[in-house]
Write an enzyme that holds these catalytic residues in place. Structure first.
Site, PDB file in Angstrom:
ATOM      1  N   TYR A 140       0.841  -1.191   0.000  1.00  0.00           N
ATOM      2  CA  TYR A 140       0.000   0.000   0.000  1.00  0.00           C
ATOM      3  C   TYR A 140       0.876   1.241   0.000  1.00  0.00           C
ATOM      4  CZ  TYR A 140      -4.406   2.220  -0.074  1.00  0.00           C
ATOM      5  OH  TYR A 140      -5.457   2.977  -0.494  1.00  0.00           O
ATOM      6  N   ARG A 193      -8.968  11.126  -6.885  1.00  0.00           N
ATOM      7  CA  ARG A 193      -8.023  11.675  -5.886  1.00  0.00           C
ATOM      8  C   ARG A 193      -7.215  10.516  -5.308  1.00  0.00           C
ATOM      9  NH1 ARG A 193      -8.071  12.303   0.149  1.00  0.00           N
ATOM     10  NH2 ARG A 193      -7.327  10.260  -0.439  1.00  0.00           N
ATOM     11  N   ASP A 307     -11.555   7.196   3.396  1.00  0.00           N
ATOM     12  CA  ASP A 307     -10.815   8.464   3.541  1.00  0.00           C
ATOM     13  C   ASP A 307     -11.460   9.350   4.600  1.00  0.00           C
ATOM     14  OD1 ASP A 307      -9.176   7.807   1.231  1.00  0.00           O
ATOM     15  OD2 ASP A 307     -11.037   8.093   0.127  1.00  0.00           O
ATOM     16  N   ASN A 447       0.362  13.351   4.560  1.00  0.00           N
ATOM     17  CA  ASN A 447       1.251  12.400   3.881  1.00  0.00           C
ATOM     18  C   ASN A 447       1.704  12.984   2.553  1.00  0.00           C
ATOM     19  OD1 ASN A 447       0.875  10.228   5.770  1.00  0.00           O
ATOM     20  ND2 ASN A 447      -1.158   9.962   4.912  1.00  0.00           N
TER      21      ASN A 447
HETATM   22  P1  NAI Z   1      -8.268  17.677   1.271  1.00  0.00           P
HETATM   23  O1  NAI Z   1      -7.657  18.198   0.014  1.00  0.00           O
HETATM   24  O2  NAI Z   1      -9.682  17.234   1.257  1.00  0.00           O
HETATM   25  O3  NAI Z   1      -8.142  18.836   2.400  1.00  0.00           O
HETATM   26  C1  NAI Z   1      -7.019  19.636   2.605  1.00  0.00           C
HETATM   27  C2  NAI Z   1      -7.414  20.761   3.545  1.00  0.00           C
HETATM   28  O4  NAI Z   1      -6.251  21.508   3.868  1.00  0.00           O
HETATM   29  C3  NAI Z   1      -8.409  21.759   2.947  1.00  0.00           C
HETATM   30  O5  NAI Z   1      -9.339  22.147   3.925  1.00  0.00           O
HETATM   31  C4  NAI Z   1      -7.536  22.946   2.583  1.00  0.00           C
HETATM   32  O6  NAI Z   1      -8.252  24.189   2.599  1.00  0.00           O
HETATM   33  C5  NAI Z   1      -6.523  22.900   3.696  1.00  0.00           C
HETATM   34  N1  NAI Z   1      -5.288  23.593   3.362  1.00  0.00           N
HETATM   35  C6  NAI Z   1      -4.537  23.484   2.249  1.00  0.00           C
HETATM   36  N2  NAI Z   1      -3.505  24.335   2.313  1.00  0.00           N
HETATM   37  C7  NAI Z   1      -3.605  24.995   3.494  1.00  0.00           C
HETATM   38  C8  NAI Z   1      -2.842  26.016   4.117  1.00  0.00           C
HETATM   39  N3  NAI Z   1      -1.763  26.522   3.544  1.00  0.00           N
HETATM   40  N4  NAI Z   1      -3.256  26.452   5.325  1.00  0.00           N
HETATM   41  C9  NAI Z   1      -4.337  25.943   5.917  1.00  0.00           C
HETATM   42  N5  NAI Z   1      -5.102  24.970   5.373  1.00  0.00           N
HETATM   43  C10 NAI Z   1      -4.737  24.520   4.164  1.00  0.00           C
HETATM   44  O7  NAI Z   1      -7.319  16.548   1.776  1.00  0.00           O
HETATM   45  P2  NAI Z   1      -7.656  15.416   2.843  1.00  0.00           P
HETATM   46  O8  NAI Z   1      -8.181  14.206   2.175  1.00  0.00           O
HETATM   47  O9  NAI Z   1      -8.465  16.008   3.931  1.00  0.00           O
HETATM   48  O10 NAI Z   1      -6.192  15.033   3.349  1.00  0.00           O
HETATM   49  C11 NAI Z   1      -5.396  15.994   4.001  1.00  0.00           C
HETATM   50  C12 NAI Z   1      -4.077  15.343   4.413  1.00  0.00           C
HETATM   51  O11 NAI Z   1      -4.355  14.357   5.392  1.00  0.00           O
HETATM   52  C13 NAI Z   1      -3.362  14.635   3.265  1.00  0.00           C
HETATM   53  O12 NAI Z   1      -1.993  14.955   3.291  1.00  0.00           O
HETATM   54  C14 NAI Z   1      -3.543  13.180   3.553  1.00  0.00           C
HETATM   55  O13 NAI Z   1      -2.402  12.454   3.156  1.00  0.00           O
HETATM   56  C15 NAI Z   1      -3.663  13.172   5.057  1.00  0.00           C
HETATM   57  N6  NAI Z   1      -4.423  11.995   5.511  1.00  0.00           N
HETATM   58  C16 NAI Z   1      -3.881  11.246   6.508  1.00  0.00           C
HETATM   59  C17 NAI Z   1      -4.513  10.104   6.924  1.00  0.00           C
HETATM   60  C18 NAI Z   1      -3.934   9.323   8.043  1.00  0.00           C
HETATM   61  O14 NAI Z   1      -3.018   9.746   8.672  1.00  0.00           O
HETATM   62  N7  NAI Z   1      -4.463   8.164   8.329  1.00  0.00           N
HETATM   63  C19 NAI Z   1      -5.738   9.625   6.267  1.00  0.00           C
HETATM   64  C20 NAI Z   1      -6.279  10.551   5.285  1.00  0.00           C
HETATM   65  C21 NAI Z   1      -5.613  11.684   4.924  1.00  0.00           C
END
Ligand code: NAI
Length: 620
Positions: A140, A193, A307, A447
């Site tokens: 993965y 995505r 997710d 990540n």
């Molecule tokens: P997403 O794209 O849906 O959300 C990203 C968020 O970050 C948005 O609200 C955006 O406005 C905000 N953002 C972006 N740039 C920013 C900045 N400069 N300042 C403040 N806010 C900012 O992405 P998603 O799916 O929510 O994932 C976010 C991160 O979480 C990814 O890096 C992903 O790899 C990680 N993740 C970790 C998991 C885990 O640890 N198990 C599981 C799922 C996601």
């Protein structure tokens, strides 16, 4: 009766008949052999699938490589198709380990494992079971991401279904082409995505394949019950649209009503083909489709979005684990999120449920959670407005885009990063967290590693070693004040395989969020005192099979309480009930043994003893 005769006639026509008759004559010699022979004869006549000879080597479910015994080789018509040596399954696993380690590049390791899975399923899962932590990053993330990007080269043999938008109106007919009837779990993506890699269209197939191989490797769900699917609605990735290697339809992504009609038809087709308790896991759909589809289907189908809900489950498990270290209830914290996307809001929603279970009312729980996104703090007064999926977390405060200031004025005790902004938790912010509370909780979830809001070492260094830290990607152990800390990795794998196992076993009709809370509690409960002492908010991933089994038991229990299980009577022995659903990696014995080759006078070295010279010889 007629069908038995028919099968017998077919059997008799097959090329093994002479060998079989010879065995029959030999087995006249003694009573025990006669009994064994009768057993194999009955098997031979009644065997439902009538595979013979080469089919046993072509079908990954049946393949045993050199572990086919002499009897099996003779009766099944394999003699000569395999070299004369016979190896045990354990010897084969050791050889596979050796082969795997010879590859340097993760992608080559991935290809090796894919080929092994396509050739010999039981050997593949036995190998992975020897060291789950070692194989997980290959099967993965992060390696699966590379595989998806190069899926045009990786793709060899169908390992899942591609249902494309031009199949609209005929989706059920397409699904019927999948040859297996007993599918219990589907993992589906539309490829928009893929991890942090964006729109990969049909190349996204690597994700459901990878996720479902974890269903088996981490929870023991039977592989034939798992079906990976890509809904190919086109791609907006211009590079792929003109890439000669691309395997999907060359069409811009279909959106709007037509997309939603297509997904609805797909959901109906899944239920028509496999029943209403078929688990459908949504994976790597982009926002807002991810949220819209979850809300549309969560009550009507047995479905979840990993997710959103899986992430929430694992992070809340980490918060429960952290609560065991800080000795504070979840509801005694104030949370500030950086990132209000699908991960951030999913986690925040489940934290609200956790606090409600602790006795807070919903509004009071929501008031303890502040979200910050690219446009600043989520307040009702900000110009850009509030994202629809996070409206309920909007506060009646002055807008600000200064995150460090927010940490200073709101004084959160727990900081959660899901923003994709590497390094966003600066030393100054971390130092402020150390002022806010005795044991600040810092979760840097983005990540891959370079996107983490701060490293584990930075978190410890800037909080005088008082923080409780967890990340999305793994970090090496941290040294602080002569003590080594092993920080947690909020890997979704802690939660979704166990939930899936419980859901499949109890034939659950729908998956409420409370099941994710149940799973989260059970993960946190499995942290030992030693784990807590070295800063771990999760139990070691090497225990994952046990963790998944425990989660599954709790899920089944809860499902009966919530009246969403559909297997009756209610099981009394949960261990046995779940165990019944577990895939056995040990090879099947197709034919009882009548005699074996004489033992060899040569004793082989163990695979670990293979000389450096030998290794060098095979290194190219
Ligand atoms: P997403 O794209 O849906 O959300 C990203 C968020 O970050 C948005 O609200 C955006 O406005 C905000 N953002 C972006 N740039 C920013 C900045 N400069 N300042 C403040 N806010 C900012 O992405 P998603 O799916 O929510 O994932 C976010 C991160 O979480 C990814 O890096 C992903 O790899 C990680 N993740 C970790 C998991 C885990 O640890 N198990 C599981 C799922 C996601």
């Amino acid at each position: 009766m007629l069908s038995i005769i028919h099968k017998f006639v077919i059997c008799c026509r097959c090329t093994n008949t002479l060998a079989f008759i010879r065995l029959a004559l030999q087995s006249r010699q003694n009573k025990e052999q006669r009994a064994q022979f009768s057993a194999s004869a009955v098997y031979w006549v009644l065997c439902p699938n009538l595979e013979r000879g080469i089919d046993y080597l072509r079908d990954a479910h049946l393949h045993k490589g050199l572990a086919f015994t002499l009897q099996e080789r003779q009766v099944l018509g394999l003699q000569g198709l395999l070299s004369g040596g016979v190896k045990t399954q354990e010897e084969q696993v050791a050889i596979c380990k050796y082969s795997f380690d010879r590859f340097d590049s993760p992608l080559n390791k991935y290809l090796y494992l894919s080929e092994l899975l396509e050739m010999n399923e039981r050997l593949f899962f036995s190998l992975v079971a020897t060291d789950v932590e070692k194989f997980l990053p290959i099967l993965y993330t992060p390696t699966v991401g590379l595989a998806c990007q190069r899926f045009g080269l990786v793709y060899r043999k169908p390992r899942g279904l591609f249902v494309n938008i031009f199949d609209k109106g005929h989706v059920y007919a397409v699904m019927k082409n999948w040859p297996i009837h007993d599918v219990r779990a589907i993992c589906v993506t539309d490829g928009e995505r893929i991890l942090g890699l964006g729109d990969l269209g049909a190349y996204g197939m690597g994700i459901p394949i990878g996720k479902l191989s974890l269903y088996t490797a981490l929870a023991g769900i039977k592989p034939h019950q798992c079906l990976p699917i890509v809904l190919d609605v086109g791609t907006d990735n211009e590079e792929l649209l003109v890439d000669p290697l691309y395997i999907g339809i060359r069409h811009k992504r279909v959106r709007g009503e037509e997309y939603h009609e297509f997904v609805e038809e797909f959901m109906q087709a899944c239920v028509k083909r496999y029943g209403r308790t078929t688990l459908i896991q949504f994976e790597d759909f982009a926002l807002p489709n991810a949220g819209t589809l979850l809300n549309r289907y969560r009550e009507r189908f047995c479905t979840f979005n990993d997710d959103i809900q899986g992430t929430a489950g694992v992070v809340v498990a980490g918060v429960f684990g952290a609560a065991r270290i800080t000795k504070k209830k979840v509801s005694e914290n104030k949370f500030l999120f950086l990132g209000a996307g699908s991960a951030g809001v999913g986690i925040a929603d489940l934290l609200v449920d956790a606090m409600v279970e602790e006795g807070l009312d919903k509004k009071a729980a929501q008031d303890k959670i502040y979200l910050f996104d690219i446009d600043g703090l989520l307040t009702s007064k900000r110009q850009s407005g509030l994202p629809a999926h996070a409206k309920h977390f909007g506060k009646d405060l002055e807008p600000t885009k200064d995150f460090a200031k927010a940490v200073e004025t709101l004084k959160p005790t727990c900081l959660i990063g899901a923003s994709t902004q590497g390094g966003a938790f600066t030393p100054a912010i971390l130092k402020q967290m150390a002022k806010n509370t005795e044991r600040p909780i810092i979760f840097a979830l983005s990540n891959p590693t370079d996107k983490a809001e701060c490293t584990a070492q930075a978190a410890y260094d800037n909080t005088e070693g008082r923080c409780v830290y967890s990340s999305g990607s793994p970090f090496p152990p941290v040294k602080y004040n002569n003590k080594t800390y092993y920080t947690g990795q909020g890997n979704n794998s802690y939660v979704f395989p166990g939930i899936a196992l419980g859901v499949i076993a109890a034939e659950v009709t729908k998956i409420p969020d409370s099941l994710f809370l149940t799973a989260a509690r059970s993960v946190a409960d499995m942290c030992t005192a030693e784990d807590i002492d070295v800063g771990r908010v999760y139990p070691p991933l090497s225990n994952i099979r046990k963790i998944s089994f425990e989660i599954a038991k709790k899920i089944v229990e809860r499902a009966y309480k919530l009246n969403i299980a559909s297997v009756y009577p209610t099981p009394t022995d949960l261990d046995a009930f779940i165990q019944h659903h577990i895939y056995k990696t040990k090879y099947l014995q197709y034919v009882p043994e009548l005699y074996t080759y004489p033992p060899s006078e040569y004793k082989t070295k163990s695979i670990e003893q293979i000389s450096e010279e030998h290794k060098k010889k095979f290194s190219q």
